[in-house]
Design a protein around this motif. Structure first.
Motif, PDB file in Angstrom:
ATOM      1  N   VAL A  39       3.753  -1.166   3.721  1.00  0.00           N
ATOM      2  CA  VAL A  39       3.101   0.264   3.866  1.00  0.00           C
ATOM      3  C   VAL A  39       4.196   1.203   3.400  1.00  0.00           C
ATOM      4  CG1 VAL A  39       1.432   1.882   4.557  1.00  0.00           C
ATOM      5  CG2 VAL A  39       1.107  -0.520   5.377  1.00  0.00           C
ATOM      6  N   GLU A  40       4.145   1.911   2.402  1.00  0.00           N
ATOM      7  CA  GLU A  40       4.798   2.840   2.093  1.00  0.00           C
ATOM      8  C   GLU A  40       4.180   4.330   2.466  1.00  0.00           C
ATOM      9  OE1 GLU A  40       7.156   4.004  -2.065  1.00  0.00           O
ATOM     10  OE2 GLU A  40       5.236   4.730  -1.853  1.00  0.00           O
ATOM     11  N   GLY A  41       4.897   5.353   2.694  1.00  0.00           N
ATOM     12  CA  GLY A  41       4.598   6.907   2.894  1.00  0.00           C
ATOM     13  C   GLY A  41       4.160   7.032   4.094  1.00  0.00           C
ATOM     14  N   SER A  42       3.984   8.576   4.228  1.00  0.00           N
ATOM     15  CA  SER A  42       3.650   9.005   5.744  1.00  0.00           C
ATOM     16  C   SER A  42       1.828   9.170   5.778  1.00  0.00           C
ATOM     17  CB  SER A  42       4.389  10.183   6.049  1.00  0.00           C
ATOM     18  OG  SER A  42       3.840  11.264   5.299  1.00  0.00           O
ATOM     19  N   ILE A  43       1.560   9.404   7.026  1.00  0.00           N
ATOM     20  CA  ILE A  43       0.131   9.577   7.084  1.00  0.00           C
ATOM     21  C   ILE A  43      -0.282  11.179   7.197  1.00  0.00           C
ATOM     22  CG2 ILE A  43      -1.778   9.504   8.676  1.00  0.00           C
ATOM     23  CD1 ILE A  43      -0.386   6.737   7.478  1.00  0.00           C
ATOM     24  N   SER A  44      -0.817  11.795   6.289  1.00  0.00           N
ATOM     25  CA  SER A  44      -0.944  13.154   6.277  1.00  0.00           C
ATOM     26  C   SER A  44      -2.175  13.652   5.966  1.00  0.00           C
ATOM     27  CB  SER A  44       0.063  13.767   5.200  1.00  0.00           C
ATOM     28  OG  SER A  44      -0.127  13.477   3.881  1.00  0.00           O
ATOM     29  N   THR A  45      -3.282  12.975   5.910  1.00  0.00           N
ATOM     30  CA  THR A  45      -4.732  13.433   5.644  1.00  0.00           C
ATOM     31  C   THR A  45      -5.683  12.625   6.389  1.00  0.00           C
ATOM     32  OG1 THR A  45      -5.179  11.815   3.886  1.00  0.00           O
ATOM     33  CG2 THR A  45      -4.195  13.923   3.078  1.00  0.00           C
ATOM     34  N   PRO A  46      -6.699  13.145   6.812  1.00  0.00           N
ATOM     35  CA  PRO A  46      -7.900  12.341   7.344  1.00  0.00           C
ATOM     36  C   PRO A  46      -8.121  10.978   6.618  1.00  0.00           C
ATOM     37  CG  PRO A  46      -8.484  14.719   7.185  1.00  0.00           C
ATOM     38  CD  PRO A  46      -7.176  14.522   6.337  1.00  0.00           C
ATOM     39  N   ASP A  47      -8.149  10.850   5.357  1.00  0.00           N
ATOM     40  CA  ASP A  47      -8.161   9.810   4.565  1.00  0.00           C
ATOM     41  C   ASP A  47      -7.318   8.731   5.031  1.00  0.00           C
ATOM     42  OD1 ASP A  47      -9.577   8.223   2.560  1.00  0.00           O
ATOM     43  OD2 ASP A  47      -7.771   8.773   1.573  1.00  0.00           O
ATOM     44  N   CYS A  48      -6.124   9.232   4.950  1.00  0.00           N
ATOM     45  CA  CYS A  48      -4.707   8.268   5.422  1.00  0.00           C
ATOM     46  C   CYS A  48      -5.090   7.597   6.651  1.00  0.00           C
ATOM     47  CB  CYS A  48      -3.723   9.073   5.370  1.00  0.00           C
ATOM     48  SG  CYS A  48      -2.872   9.686   3.899  1.00  0.00           S
ATOM     49  N   ILE A  86       4.681  -4.120   7.749  1.00  0.00           N
ATOM     50  CA  ILE A  86       5.703  -3.436   7.574  1.00  0.00           C
ATOM     51  C   ILE A  86       5.955  -2.072   7.256  1.00  0.00           C
ATOM     52  CG2 ILE A  86       8.176  -3.966   6.336  1.00  0.00           C
ATOM     53  CD1 ILE A  86       7.328  -6.779   6.005  1.00  0.00           C
ATOM     54  N   ALA A  87       6.670  -1.271   7.874  1.00  0.00           N
ATOM     55  CA  ALA A  87       6.739   0.250   7.203  1.00  0.00           C
ATOM     56  C   ALA A  87       7.910   0.091   6.314  1.00  0.00           C
ATOM     57  CB  ALA A  87       6.844   1.192   8.526  1.00  0.00           C
ATOM     58  N   LEU A  88       7.301   0.989   5.035  1.00  0.00           N
ATOM     59  CA  LEU A  88       8.548   0.717   4.052  1.00  0.00           C
ATOM     60  C   LEU A  88       9.213   2.228   3.762  1.00  0.00           C
ATOM     61  CD1 LEU A  88       9.908  -1.342   1.793  1.00  0.00           C
ATOM     62  CD2 LEU A  88       7.992  -0.307   0.502  1.00  0.00           C
ATOM     63  N   GLY A  89      10.348   2.291   4.039  1.00  0.00           N
ATOM     64  CA  GLY A  89      10.882   3.641   3.608  1.00  0.00           C
ATOM     65  C   GLY A  89      10.891   4.731   4.671  1.00  0.00           C
ATOM     66  N   ALA A  90      11.671   5.928   4.576  1.00  0.00           N
ATOM     67  CA  ALA A  90      11.789   7.016   5.258  1.00  0.00           C
ATOM     68  C   ALA A  90      10.501   7.467   5.570  1.00  0.00           C
ATOM     69  CB  ALA A  90      12.755   7.834   4.854  1.00  0.00           C
ATOM     70  N   CYS A  91       9.583   7.798   4.673  1.00  0.00           N
ATOM     71  CA  CYS A  91       8.488   8.474   4.856  1.00  0.00           C
ATOM     72  C   CYS A  91       7.505   7.598   5.863  1.00  0.00           C
ATOM     73  CB  CYS A  91       7.562   8.823   3.699  1.00  0.00           C
ATOM     74  SG  CYS A  91       8.415   9.632   2.653  1.00  0.00           S
ATOM     75  N   ALA A  92       7.350   6.282   5.666  1.00  0.00           N
ATOM     76  CA  ALA A  92       6.486   5.234   6.725  1.00  0.00           C
ATOM     77  C   ALA A  92       7.101   5.187   7.938  1.00  0.00           C
ATOM     78  CB  ALA A  92       6.278   4.031   5.937  1.00  0.00           C
ATOM     79  N   VAL A  93       8.470   5.207   8.272  1.00  0.00           N
ATOM     80  CA  VAL A  93       9.181   4.974   9.243  1.00  0.00           C
ATOM     81  C   VAL A  93       9.199   6.019  10.204  1.00  0.00           C
ATOM     82  CG1 VAL A  93      11.135   4.012  10.440  1.00  0.00           C
ATOM     83  CG2 VAL A  93      10.533   2.791   8.204  1.00  0.00           C
ATOM     84  N   GLN A  94       9.844   7.323   9.575  1.00  0.00           N
ATOM     85  CA  GLN A  94      10.031   8.399  10.446  1.00  0.00           C
ATOM     86  C   GLN A  94       9.161   9.720   9.947  1.00  0.00           C
ATOM     87  OE1 GLN A  94      13.401   6.601   8.535  1.00  0.00           O
ATOM     88  NE2 GLN A  94      14.239   8.654   8.676  1.00  0.00           N
ATOM     89  N   GLY A  95       8.445   9.406   8.782  1.00  0.00           N
ATOM     90  CA  GLY A  95       7.587  10.838   8.520  1.00  0.00           C
ATOM     91  C   GLY A  95       8.173  11.455   7.095  1.00  0.00           C
ATOM     92  N   GLY A  96       9.517  10.966   7.083  1.00  0.00           N
ATOM     93  CA  GLY A  96      10.367  11.272   5.957  1.00  0.00           C
ATOM     94  C   GLY A  96      10.568  12.803   5.891  1.00  0.00           C
ATOM     95  N   PHE A 151       0.757  -1.191  -0.026  1.00  0.00           N
ATOM     96  CA  PHE A 151       0.072  -0.034  -0.171  1.00  0.00           C
ATOM     97  C   PHE A 151       0.883   1.351  -0.104  1.00  0.00           C
ATOM     98  CE2 PHE A 151      -2.088  -3.418   2.343  1.00  0.00           C
ATOM     99  CZ  PHE A 151      -3.368  -3.485   1.596  1.00  0.00           C
ATOM    100  N   ASP A 152       0.388   2.352  -0.726  1.00  0.00           N
ATOM    101  CA  ASP A 152       1.080   3.493  -0.701  1.00  0.00           C
ATOM    102  C   ASP A 152       0.265   4.750  -0.097  1.00  0.00           C
ATOM    103  OD1 ASP A 152      -0.526   4.441  -3.207  1.00  0.00           O
ATOM    104  OD2 ASP A 152       0.605   2.997  -3.990  1.00  0.00           O
ATOM    105  N   PHE A 153       1.011   5.524   0.736  1.00  0.00           N
ATOM    106  CA  PHE A 153       0.314   6.714   1.436  1.00  0.00           C
ATOM    107  C   PHE A 153       1.192   7.965   0.898  1.00  0.00           C
ATOM    108  CE2 PHE A 153      -1.470   3.263   4.058  1.00  0.00           C
ATOM    109  CZ  PHE A 153      -2.752   3.967   4.235  1.00  0.00           C
ATOM    110  N   THR A 154       1.271   8.774   1.695  1.00  0.00           N
ATOM    111  CA  THR A 154       2.128  10.149   1.189  1.00  0.00           C
ATOM    112  C   THR A 154       3.633  10.055   0.982  1.00  0.00           C
ATOM    113  OG1 THR A 154       0.311  11.481   2.535  1.00  0.00           O
ATOM    114  CG2 THR A 154       2.208  12.597   1.544  1.00  0.00           C
TER     115      THR A 154
END
Ligand code: SF4
Ligand code: SF4
Lengths: 244, 344
Positions: A55-64, A79-89, A8-11
């Protein structure tokens, strides 16, 4: 039955996912052991239950927020995938400005159509079982985590700084080349990829556990950055790290 | 001291020809430029690229006997099969080695021979010949503070030794193996003395004797905390040290999930995770405690058994410390701190 895996991808820039599509040989080998049941970027199928959600990406909207809770509820392992998912990026750098101002800047007069929230790591909303760090995510770490899960073992999380890998690779220290580097406080696991190629470490894998930020700021300061500049450097991938 | 073999003389121009001559006998491993301001040992392909006049190499020659990362054995995940990795004697001529780096190899020999002998190291260690070179101490070297024979021109233990002089090198032959290396490469004899040693810029006040004394009561010194404050805990000091030998072992499973490798990687006691045990407990969680442990390993724990310093004074941990911490400063502060206490 093979474990059902969904992606899945988020922001984010989706670079981590694309990066994953780039190692076809390994992917084919992995497909022997897993069924990919959902992956917007690569296929149309859908499923209700996942053994492993990546899951890739950060959470940045109510929909997310709604979607990530839904995914978590339907997944055994997340599993959080990548800097955005893990740290907010890098997304999280927007969090230093008022949200209204950010919306205005990006969407102008249409801003009311796009509700926004501070960009946060997945772990601020749901339980994250494993992290694949890096911008883009570190392929070897991804493969190690997946093989460990498939073997029923707990993956080993790298806790040492990038300096360790840089020394194992016998690289000349970036500081001795006259540049500044975030390696001393950045979590290793990338095999010091950037410094192997003469670059400095930008800190994309986030900070080590219990980082000594004061000592790091002093190092950067000694090498010519003001404390304000040094903090900015550290914030690039760590804006949401409470240690900063 | 009486010379057994006559001293000979070599010009700078002779050096590449001589290296080519050595290459006909065995692989030659020597210092090369690495990056902008650094040096590394590597196998010689072009003798002209060898640099004999260097301050220190990033890693010591230890890496040839104890690789930073190696596969110990391969296994099948059903547990039925294991295959040991093939380990071969190094069989090489190490050229351009500084006195302290050879001393460090002798320290490691002791570590890997005592107790349960370590076969991977001991196998690789075979077939090594050493040609030393004198050096000019920089701000970080302090070998004569910790070694019995720490002078930059001390040739003991080497097969051959190059003493740098103005227009070339004096070649001292020390062993028969060394003499054999010179067969077929005649050099003019040199009638004179080996040049005087270069002096050091960094010193431990009172030398190793004082160090031994101070480390018997330095445990609670406030000095540890004063340096740990600046330390970022990166582990560089361990990883560059020629006498550090700790390692971590991990299994890596291949993507077929049927086979895998057991990998050994160099580790270091300055790293937080080094003392992590089952259950997640980290028993040396404070940087000051880790720093104290590192220095006790260099100056006390092994030294009290062998009578020798396990720090050879190469200065790597100081020169490469990202936080600019010097081991000589730490030790001198411990000495001054304990003097103060005694005086009080
Ligand atoms: S403790 Fe430091 S100076 Fe001593 S041998 Fe190790 S790296 Fe060299
Ligand atoms: S190299 Fe310096 S900063 Fe890094 S762990 Fe050692 S003493 Fe600390």
């Amino acid at each position: 039955m093979k474990p059902k895996v969904a992606v899945f991808d988020f922001t984010g820039c989706e670079g981590c996912e694309l990066n994953k599509l780039n190692f076809e040989d390994e992917l084919l080998a992995l497909l022997e052991h897993i069924d990919i049941v959902e992956w917007r970027e690569a296929m149309d199928d859908k499923s209700d239950h996942y053994t492993i959600a990546i899951v890739e990406g950060s959470i940045s909207t109510p929909d997310c927020v709604e979607r990530i809770h839904d995914i978590r509820n339907r997944s055994e392992i997340l599993i959080a995938l990548g800097a955005c998912a893990v740290q907010g990026g890098m997304n999280a750098m927007k969090n230093q400005y008022p949200l209204e101002q950010v919306r205005e800047e990006v969407y102008g007069c249409h801003k009311d159509l796009f509700p926004t929230l501070p960009a946060l790591p997945l772990s601020r909303y749901v339980r994250v079982d494993y992290e694949v760090r890096g911008c883009p995510m570190t392929k070897n770490e991804f493969l190690k985590i997946l093989t460990s899960i498939l073997m029923g073992k707990k993956p080993i999380k790298p806790t040492h700084a990038v300096c360790v890998e840089c020394k194992l690779n016998e690289n000349e220290c970036v500081y001795d080349k006259g540049m500044v580097c975030l390696g001393p406080i950045t979590r290793g696991g990338c095999d010091s990829l950037c410094t192997n190629f003469g670059q400095y470490c930008t800190g994309c894998r986030g900070l080590v556990d219990e980082p000594d930020v004061e000592a790091m700021l002093a190092i950067l300061n000694r090498h010519g950055l003001s404390i304000v500049e040094a903090k900015k450097r550290l914030e690039l991938f760590n804006y949401e790290n409470q240690a900063l | 001291m009486k010379q057994i073999f006559p001293l000979t003389f070599m010009t700078h121009n002779d050096i590449p020809h001589w290296i080519s001559h050595l290459q006909k006998i065995e692989n030659v491993i020597a210092p090369h430029k690495n990056g902008i301001n650094s040096f590394s040992f590597g196998k010689v392909s072009d003798p002209k690229c060898v640099i004999l006049n260097y301050d220190r190499t990033l890693s010591s020659i230890k890496k040839y006997f104890l690789p930073p990362k190696e596969t110990l054995f391969s296994f099948s995940t059903d547990g039925k099969e294991t295959t040991s990795s093939k380990v071969e004697p190094i069989n090489a001529i190490f050229l351009g080695v500084h006195n302290y780096d050879l001393e460090a190899v002798f320290r490691l020999d002791h570590n890997f021979l005592s107790g349960h002998a370590e076969s991977q190291y001991l196998t690789r260690r075979q077939g090594a010949l050493f040609i030393g070179v004198s050096y000019t101490p920089d701000e970080w070297h302090f070998s004569n503070s910790v070694l019995k024979d720490g002078e930059p021109n001390h040739s003991g233990g080497f097969d051959l030794f190059l003493h740098e002089i103005e227009d070339g090198y004096l070649l001292e032959t020390l062993t028969e193996s060394g003499q054999n290396l010179m067969k077929g490469f005649p050099l003019p004899e040199f009638d004179g003395d080996i040049p005087k040693q270069q002096s050091f810029n960094a010193h431990i006040d009172g030398g190793f004797e004082k160090v031994t004394d101070v480390f018997s009561r330095a445990w609670d010194s406030p000095v540890w905390e004063s340096y740990a404050e600046k330390c970022v805990g990166c582990g560089t000091c361990n990883l560059v040290c020629p006498t550090c030998f700790c390692f971590n072992v991990e299994d890596e499973v291949d993507l077929d999930l049927k086979t895998g490798n057991r990998i050994r990687t160099q580790d270091g006691c300055m790293l937080r995770s080094f003392s992590e045990v089952a259950g997640g407990e980290i028993f040396r969680n404070q940087k000051a405690a880790r720093m104290r442990h590192r220095l006790y390993r260099k100056f006390k724990y092994i030294s009290q058994e062998t009578g020798e310093s396990w720090c050879v004074g190469c200065g790597r941990c100081s020169a490469y410390c990202t936080a600019g911490i010097s081991i000589v400063d730490i030790v001198n502060d411990l000495i001054h701190d304990s003097n103060r206490e005694i005086g009080a």
